[in-house]
Write a protein that holds these residues in place. Structure first.
Motif, short mmCIF file in Angstrom:
data_model
loop_
_atom_site.label_atom_id
_atom_site.label_comp_id
_atom_site.label_asym_id
_atom_site.label_seq_id
_atom_site.Cartn_x
_atom_site.Cartn_y
_atom_site.Cartn_z
N GLY A 101 40.87 39.98 45.39
CA GLY A 101 41.06 39.93 43.94
C GLY A 101 42.41 40.39 43.46
N VAL A 117 44.77 41.90 38.79
CA VAL A 117 43.70 41.20 39.51
C VAL A 117 43.43 39.86 38.84
N TYR A 122 36.87 41.60 39.01
CA TYR A 122 37.68 42.56 39.77
C TYR A 122 38.24 43.67 38.88
N THR A 127 36.96 48.24 42.11
CA THR A 127 38.31 47.85 42.57
C THR A 127 39.20 49.08 42.67
N ASP A 150 43.40 42.51 34.29
CA ASP A 150 42.99 41.16 34.66
C ASP A 150 43.99 40.16 34.08
#
Length: 201
Positions: A101, A117, A122, A127, A150
């Motif tokens: 990820g 990620v 993730y 994570t 993200d």
């Protein structure tokens, strides 16, 4: 002889612990990153017994090892990172790169690692745990705050950065470690603004 028996008993108790783990739990429990916290009384008793035993045999190396271990535990209980075990930044980025990820990573400053990620699944504490476990062989992770973003987020909430010190709870920082604002707009300010917008509809 009696002192030797006491030392051996205390060492045995400290090694095995006072609580029993239900059968099968050990295999099913995933490994967690090291955690800083209060000093373990059993570990202290074990080290003190070890110091006494080493003194009886004049084993300076063993005595020094127990004293250094107690000092290390004391520093961890104070949330003070070990300055003799800094984490190399490039080695850390190399260690994080293969994790599932992870798209990329960059150090924002000496103590903040930003990990990008690809996907909301993730952007999680799991994570962060995996990143911290990857960093543990490199040095003292108490000096590191992992920030996960993200890069594929489609909502403002999903774009918020998830942050945590490797060895502490969410929102906690090590001694002398300042909180860093990673997002351009504070997530709390953003949430208040959205709530106000909904109230005006």
């Amino acid at each position: 002889m009696q002192r030797w028996l006491i030392a051996a008993a205390v060492t045995c108790v400290a090694a095995t612990g006072c609580s029993e783990t239900p059968e099968g739990d050990t295999a099913q429990t995933a490994r967690r990153p090291q955690q800083a916290g209060p000093m373990n009384p059993l570990a202290i008793a074990s080290h003190l017994a070890g110091v006494e035993a080493a003194g009886l045999t004049n084993d300076q190396r063993a005595m020094r090892g127990h004293v250094e271990a107690m000092h290390k535990d004391m520093m961890r209980s104070m949330r003070l990172a070990d300055p003799s075990r800094p984490i190399d930044h490039e080695a850390a980025r190399a260690a994080v790169r293969p994790l599932q990820g992870v798209s990329s990573s960059v150090w924002i400053d000496r103590g903040n690692l930003l990990v990008m990620v690809g996907g909301g699944q993730y952007r999680s504490m799991d994570t962060i745990d995996r990143v911290c476990l990857a960093l543990e062989p490199l040095g003292d992770t108490l000096s590191v705050v992992v920030n996960v973003q993200d890069v594929m987020a489609t909502t403002s909430e999903g774009a918020d950065t998830l942050s945590r010190n490797c060895q502490l709870g969410a929102g906690e920082r090590a001694m002398l470690q300042q909180k860093r604002q990673v997002d351009v707009l504070d997530p709390e300010v953003r949430r208040v603004f959205r709530a106000q917008q909904r109230g005006n509809e």
